[in-house]
Design a protein around this motif. Structure first.
Motif: not given
Length: 331
Positions: A54-57, A59, A74, A79-81, A236
């Motif tokens: 979860a700490d990996t963006p 994009t 994930n 999963y907002n990352n 979050r």
């Protein structure tokens, strides 16, 4: 033919990856450093699967550099990352790990709620500093729990698990979702968010981050709460305006707070760090060996499903691709 490549973005339990032996090439990040955008692009180049935390963006710009990518697994329920819309446009499936972290995260909510309200961290530091020279009748008075009113904003799996625990404390439980849930095991009553904030002695946030939930709890909402209330956020970062929360604690408009998630983590707002009435933990809600192994196991199961040509069991965006076209070539 070459085997599909699974790029793992952070160090995980190596035994959890053993199932890929003979089925996929596993590319690990053994140094366990947080990779920047360029580092991620290099690490995942040519990979069909990204096994990430979860700490990996992840994009749209990163996805544009990974044309071979077919699946992002994930290791988290949130999963907002990940830019899911961008992944869907590119035909990339996204999966998560629900259910397996419910109980551990609900336990953590209670750890924060009790620690903040009963002033555990604050009084422990006072003791460690050698300031305990005598007992006093009114020493370190904290919050009551039995017979009080608990409000839960976000009554999903974790919210319901928190509610079950609250009944053991003899608490009245109310909750707010966009719409009421069917009456069930949670034994809680739906109320408006305004009523919940205004009337509850304790408030727990279990809300995923989105544009809609950004600063869901800001200065106006904090001002509407009881000055004796305790606020806990295990959802979050960004759901709470951390600067406004620090100001409310400093002014006495709120009694205490327990936070496991923060805006811009791992950075924490300096005003929160300066607040003795805030109990702060580094996003460890699911951090037990059994739970983290279960999360990794479910994420790996999602990948195995895909390798077997099946729909992954925890797909977030099932409309991304027909499953048959997302199956890698194997040889």
């Amino acid at each position: 033919m070459s085997r599909p490549v699974v790029a793992v973005t952070r160090r995980v339990f190596p035994e959890g990856l053993a199932v890929f032996e003979g089925r996929a090439e596993v590319r690990t990040n053994d140094a366990d450093v947080a990779l920047d955008a360029d580092g991620l692009a290099k690490h995942a180049a040519g990979a069909q699967v990204l096994l990430t935390t979860a700490d990996t963006p992840v994009t749209d710009a990163l996805l544009a550099q990974l044309p071979d990518l077919k699946l992002i697994a994930n290791i988290a329920v949130g999963y907002n990352n990940i830019d899911v819309a961008a992944a869907t446009r590119r035909g990339i499936l996204v999966t998560n790990t629900p259910d397996v972290l419910t109980e551990a995260t609900a336990d953590m909510a209670w750890a924060l709620l009790m620690a903040a309200g009963r002033r555990v961290s604050e009084s422990e530091q006072w003791l460690r500093d050698g300031k305990w020279t005598a007992w006093a009748f009114d020493l370190w008075l904290g919050a009551d729990y039995h017979g009080t009113r608990l409000g839960i904003i976000g009554m999903g799996r974790i919210g319901r698990a928190i509610a079950r625990r609250a009944h053991g404390f003899g608490m009245e439980v109310v909750y707010h979702n966009r719409r009421p849930l069917p009456i069930g095991e949670h034994g809680a009553t739906w109320v408006t968010r305004e009523e919940l904030l205004r009337t509850c002695d304790h408030v727990v946030l279990v809300v995923p981050y989105s544009a809609e939930s950004h600063h869901l709890i800001g200065a106006p909402e904090l001002a509407s709460m009881k000055p004796t209330a305790v606020l806990v956020n295990i959802g979050r970062g960004g759901v709470v305006d951390d600067a406004a929360l620090a100001a409310a604690l400093a002014s006495g408009k709120l009694a205490a707070a327990g936070l496991d998630v923060f805006e811009g983590e791992p950075k924490v707002h300096p005003d929160l760090l300066a607040q003795p009435r805030a109990v702060l933990t580094p996003h460890i809600g699911s951090a037990t060996p059994r739970t983290r192994r279960a999360m990794l196991g479910l994420a790996v199961d999602n990948v195995i499903d895909w390798l077997d040509g099946k729909a992954p069991r925890c797909t977030v965006n099932a409309d991304a691709l027909p499953v048959e076209t997302s199956t890698p070539q194997r040889g």
